[in-house]
Motif scaffolding. Structure first.
Motif, PDB file in Angstrom:
ATOM      1  N   ILE A   1       0.847  -1.206   0.000  1.00 27.51           N
ATOM      2  CA  ILE A   1       0.000   0.000   0.000  1.00 27.51           C
ATOM      3  C   ILE A   1       0.874   1.245   0.000  1.00 27.51           C
ATOM      4  N   SER A   2       2.062   1.151   0.598  1.00 26.06           N
ATOM      5  CA  SER A   2       2.988   2.279   0.555  1.00 26.06           C
ATOM      6  C   SER A   2       3.425   2.561  -0.879  1.00 26.06           C
ATOM      7  N   VAL A   3       3.714   1.506  -1.630  1.00 27.81           N
ATOM      8  CA  VAL A   3       4.108   1.668  -3.025  1.00 27.81           C
ATOM      9  C   VAL A   3       2.958   2.238  -3.850  1.00 27.81           C
ATOM     10  N   ILE A   4       1.755   1.713  -3.635  1.00 28.20           N
ATOM     11  CA  ILE A   4       0.581   2.187  -4.373  1.00 28.20           C
ATOM     12  C   ILE A   4       0.312   3.657  -4.064  1.00 28.20           C
ATOM     13  N   ALA A   5       0.357   4.000  -2.774  1.00 30.85           N
ATOM     14  CA  ALA A   5       0.023   5.363  -2.366  1.00 30.85           C
ATOM     15  C   ALA A   5       0.973   6.383  -2.958  1.00 30.85           C
ATOM     16  N   ARG A   6       2.227   6.016  -3.123  1.00 31.76           N
ATOM     17  CA  ARG A   6       3.207   6.953  -3.650  1.00 31.76           C
ATOM     18  C   ARG A   6       2.978   7.273  -5.123  1.00 31.76           C
ATOM     19  N   GLY A   7       2.179   6.459  -5.796  1.00 31.90           N
ATOM     20  CA  GLY A   7       1.877   6.736  -7.192  1.00 31.90           C
ATOM     21  C   GLY A   7       0.479   7.254  -7.400  1.00 31.90           C
ATOM     22  N   LEU A   8      -0.181   7.672  -6.329  1.00 28.62           N
ATOM     23  CA  LEU A   8      -1.596   8.022  -6.424  1.00 28.62           C
ATOM     24  C   LEU A   8      -1.787   9.447  -6.941  1.00 28.62           C
ATOM     25  N   ASN A   9      -2.523   9.581  -8.027  1.00 30.19           N
ATOM     26  CA  ASN A   9      -3.049  10.870  -8.471  1.00 30.19           C
ATOM     27  C   ASN A   9      -4.318  10.591  -9.274  1.00 30.19           C
ATOM     28  N   TYR A  10      -4.945  11.630  -9.771  1.00 28.13           N
ATOM     29  CA  TYR A  10      -6.236  11.457 -10.424  1.00 28.13           C
ATOM     30  C   TYR A  10      -6.119  10.600 -11.684  1.00 28.13           C
ATOM     31  N   GLU A  11      -5.101  10.867 -12.486  1.00 29.26           N
ATOM     32  CA  GLU A  11      -4.945  10.115 -13.727  1.00 29.26           C
ATOM     33  C   GLU A  11      -4.715   8.633 -13.446  1.00 29.26           C
TER      34      GLU A  11
END
Length: 589
Positions: free
Chosen positions: A459-469
């Motif tokens: 989830i840390s890896v996923i969260a670091r790439g989170l944006n609207y697109e």
């Protein structure tokens, strides 16, 4: 990157998540940012409302404009306050060539103007001198009344209670009493911690990072001085700070004298404000992922309920107060933000939607000492919910759960009689290596079942790439194969609502997800729960995460008295895309 992190990153990519190694981001209240665009001669081209209201030409340093354009890099300046300004002795500004500030979390109109004039310079400050409206909103969120808010504002602005009382024309005793009650509401016992917490939240949501770096980078403090400043701002006394750092109290006193001089502060409260401002400016001058950088409080009502230990529970009470209360429960992949279609449908039907961030989600603090796998996260969330209901003076209410069914069970156990009609939409079964884990996210959950230790890292890896697109692309990958969901995500508002409900993860607030996903893997199946004849369970025939037959079988064992419905045209996003189905179940007799 470590071998373990590389493996997890590949697993996350294989599951359909578009990731990056971007740092955690901060969410800023747009109204807290005073920013302006100036040409090479210092002529104002565009400005935010906060800048226009609080700053004028006397704050601007023409030499730094020229230097920023010449060096093509950001610069910092501590500007002396004009004599008639009320923002304190000095204010810190960041100057940057317009192209270099393209990733900063600034209003779109300002960024568009900057892109159109690349030879211009952006000037930004997050000083409380220009953001009293944000600070007032923070006071309201913590439940401060009018007098307490006025005392808080004046104390933060002037650095002490005595000058605040004098400015407001009230007695020092009255001011102290009001401030003492305000500190109780905020959950702190010392004035510097009160100032730091309110000021930090007035800027938005800053990740839990080493704030001392801001003092070292921007004000030139030594490592020890920065550490002392952080401890004092957190509310420690000089003796406590000395003990924490293993130095004498005399050393702390000597260093504090230098710290006050460097930070242009005269009190511990003033130091706390400086620390919050420096940390916020440090975050704002680091590139963020587009609109992830904004914390839209105008669309999301917010108030905090305090636990006995002073930690906070975040609540949104959408109103109207005259409506029938309904608790809208979030999933383990989102926070308390309620999608606008569901929200409007509930309000139109006479309901008063209320949502609560469970522990470690959104803006709700974790419970101290509660480690993943060593406690029941849904039981602690239920304790929070009961406290919120008591605070709001709500004796009983209905429930709509778009996930989080285990929490609803825990609330039913802890508060029998307080739940009236309950609608569970696509309740999740436990995470196991057996059965069908469907779709990209199902593959990731299968990996969780095999090795729960990777939950936090993934989830840390996923969260670091989170944006609207990326959220849009992620939802497209998740919903493939479900005609109802593929149609639903064509609605830009629905996708944006889902993004807003997820983006707090990007600030590093992932503890709630880790706790609940760990529990999904390790917790035993609960025994049958009686007294649920008023519960309705809606299971989509085209759930892109679970096999609906397995979901029905699992939950029928647990809720033998409930009414179950398999929705032929329903999908994973049914609660958001088809609120009329939720309302029909909620109003069913």
């Amino acid at each position: 990157m470590s071998v373990e992190r590389t493996v997890v990153a590949q697993l996350v990519r294989d599951a359909g998540f578009d990731i990056s190694e971007a740092p955690d981001v901060a969410l800023f209240r747009p109204e807290s940012i005073a920013a302006a665009l100036l040409d090479a001669r210092g002529v104002l081209l565009h400005a935010t409302d906060a800048f226009s209201a609080g700053a004028d030409g006397r704050w601007i340093n023409p030499e730094l404009i020229a230097q920023a354009l010449h060096t093509q890099r950001p610069l910092l300046d501590v500007a002396a306050s004009p004599q008639d300004a009320q923002g304190g002795p000095s204010v810190m500004f960041a100057y940057a060539p317009a192209p270099m500030a393209a990733g900063w979390p600034l209003p779109p109109a300002l960024l568009e103007a900057a892109a159109a004039t690349p030879e211009s310079v952006l000037i930004v400050t997050v000083s409380m001198a220009f953001a009293e409206a944000s600070l007032d909103a923070a006071c309201r969120a913590f439940g401060l009344n009018g007098l307490q808010s006025r005392i808080a504002l004046a104390t933060i602005r002037l650095g002490g209670v005595k000058p605040a009382a004098q400015q407001l024309g009230i007695s020092y005793h009255t001011a102290r009493e009001a401030l003492a009650e305000a500190m109780k509401r905020v959950g702190v016992s010392r004035l510097p911690a009160f100032v730091h917490r309110l000021t930090s939240f007035a800027f938005g949501v800053l990740p839990e990072a080493d704030a001392s770096a801001a003092l070292a980078d921007q004000w030139g403090l030594t490592r020890r001085q920065a550490a002392i400043a952080v401890l004092i701002a957190d509310g420690l006394s000089r003796a406590m700070a000395a003990a924490a750092l293993g130095v004498s109290e005399a050393v702390v006193k000597k260093e504090l004298d230098q710290i006050y001089l460097l930070l242009d502060a005269s009190t511990a409260a003033g130091l706390a404000r400086r620390l919050a401002e420096a940390n916020a400016l440090r975050w704002i001058t680091q590139a963020t992922a587009g609109e992830i950088g904004f914390f839209d409080t105008s669309a999301e009502p917010l108030q905090f309920v305090k636990r006995p230990d002073g930690s906070r529970i975040a609540v949104s009470d959408y109103g109207p107060r005259s409506g029938k209360p309904v608790l809208v429960v979030h999933s383990s992949m989102t926070s308390r933000v309620v999608g606008r279609r569901l929200l409007r449908a509930l309000q139109a039907a006479g309901y008063r939607p209320i949502s609560i961030d469970r522990p470690g989600f959104g803006l709700t603090d974790e419970h101290a000492g509660k480690r993943p796998g060593e406690h029941d996260p849904f039981a602690t969330a239920a304790e929070d919910a009961v406290r919120v209901l008591d605070q709001l003076k709500i004796r009983a209410l209905n429930v709509v759960a778009r996930g989080g069914a285990q929490f609803v069970l825990a609330l039913h156990r802890q508060a029998p009689g307080r739940l009236e009609r309950v609608v569970l939409v696509n309740p999740d079964p436990p995470t196991t290596t057996e059965g069908r884990n469907i779709g990209p996210y199902g593959a990731l959950k299968l990996a969780y079942a095999r090795n729960p230790a990777i939950i936090r890292l993934s989830i840390s890896v996923i969260a670091r790439g989170l944006n609207y697109e990326r959220t849009t692309r992620m939802m497209q990958a998740w919903m493939e194969g479900s005609a109802a969901d593929e149609l639903a995500i064509r609605d830009a508002d629905l996708v944006r609502d889902y993004f807003h409900a997820q983006r707090m993860f990007a600030t590093g607030r992932i503890a709630g997800y880790v706790n609940e996903q760990t529990d999904f893997v390790r917790a035993p199946k609960p025994p049958p729960v009686p007294g649920t004849t008023d519960w309705r369970v809606l299971v989509a025939a085209h759930d892109t995460l679970h096999d609906p037959r397995e979901v029905l079988a699992y939950w029928r064992d647990i809720l033998p008295d409930a009414t179950f419905s398999l929705v032929p045209d329903g999908g994973r996003l049914m609660a958001l895309s088809h609120p009329e189905k939720v309302l029909a179940a909620l109003d069913a007799s």
